[in-house]
Design an enzyme around this catalytic site. Structure first.
Site, PDB file in Angstrom:
ATOM      1  CE1 TYR A 154      -4.146   2.000   0.450  1.00  0.00           C
ATOM      2  CE2 TYR A 154      -2.814   3.183   2.084  1.00  0.00           C
ATOM      3  CZ  TYR A 154      -3.922   3.067   1.333  1.00  0.00           C
ATOM      4  OH  TYR A 154      -4.894   4.352   1.394  1.00  0.00           O
ATOM      5  CB  ALA A 156       5.154   0.475  -2.878  1.00  0.00           C
ATOM      6  CB  SER A 157       0.112   1.418  -4.352  1.00  0.00           C
ATOM      7  OG  SER A 157      -0.639   1.826  -3.010  1.00  0.00           O
TER       8      SER A 157
END
Length: 246
Positions: A154, A156-157
């Site tokens: 999450y 990283a996104s």
């Protein structure tokens, strides 16, 4: 009304922040193209929006399906002639510590939260370029700024969404297209309702304002960024977190 005459596409439109944004936009006179993976939630949203000054036009939309996105965007442009505002809100979580995270959970979150934003924006932007006008608002997260244990995928996104926001702001400014992001903290949504009680207490102890935010409070900032009131604002990431990142 602040969005009268505007055609606005919102992903993840039928729950949480997306739902609050859809209803607020319709209250402000917009024609809202409500994209969501759940037809049941879309049907409920349309009923709730009845009587508002604007209009909610629902479409089942999976942001990982490029063919479906292309079809929906083409239908919208054929029907309304333009897309003025894009709000990339669709998102999921699949939390686990790094050593326990399954590859499929990494892939699922990246595909929806990061690639999904890329997919929809890439399909919409050519029409905004032709119009020489548009506003894109990406929903990131404070987790994309400071990280959070158990949310490698999450974080990283959402960090990636911030990077795309700043890149697109530079690429598209010459075509009068603004690109900004919001970074909500802990907001009362179906996603945060899954938090264990101990995790909720820990989160609250870190928020100077002493409470979780409401989806409507995030929607108000998205409205500002979508509207002409923010005509000189681009490439920004606005925190909506009760002071969490101070």
């Amino acid at each position: 009304m602040r969005l009268e005459g505007k055609v606005c596409l919102i992903t993840g439109a039928a729950s949480g922040i997306g739902k609050a944004t859809t209803l607020l936009f319709a209250q402000e006179g917009a024609t809202v193209i409500a994209g969501d993976i759940s037809k049941e939630n879309l049907d409920s949203l349309v009923k709730e929006a009845e009587g508002l000054p604007g209009k909610v036009d629902p479409y089942v939309l999976n942001v990982t399906d490029r063919d479906q996105i292309k079809e929906v965007v083409e239908k919208v442009v054929q029907k309304y002639g333009r897309i003025d505002v894009l709000v990339n809100n669709a998102g999921i979580t699949r939390d686990a510590l790094l050593v326990r995270m399954k590859e499929e959970d990494w892939d699922a979150v990246i595909n929806v939260n990061l690639k999904g934003v890329f997919n929809v924006t890439q399909m919409v932007v050519p029409y905004m370029i032709k119009q020489r006008n548009g506003s894109i608002v990406n929903v990131s997260s404070v987790v994309g700024i400071y990280g959070n244990p158990g949310q490698t995928n999450y974080a990283a996104s959402k960090a990636g969404v911030i990077g795309m926001t700043k890149t697109w702001a530079k690429e598209l400014a010459g075509r009068n297209i603004r690109v900004n992001a919001v970074a909500p903290g802990f907001i009362e949504t179906p996603m945060t309702e899954k938090l264990p009680e101990k995790a909720r207490e820990t989160a609250l102890s870190r928020i100077p304002l002493g409470r979780f935010g409401k989806p409507e409070e995030v929607a108000q900032v998205i409205l500002f960024l979508a509207s002409d009131e923010s005509s000189y604002v681009t490439g920004q990431v606005i925190g909506i977190d009760g002071g969490l990142v101070i």
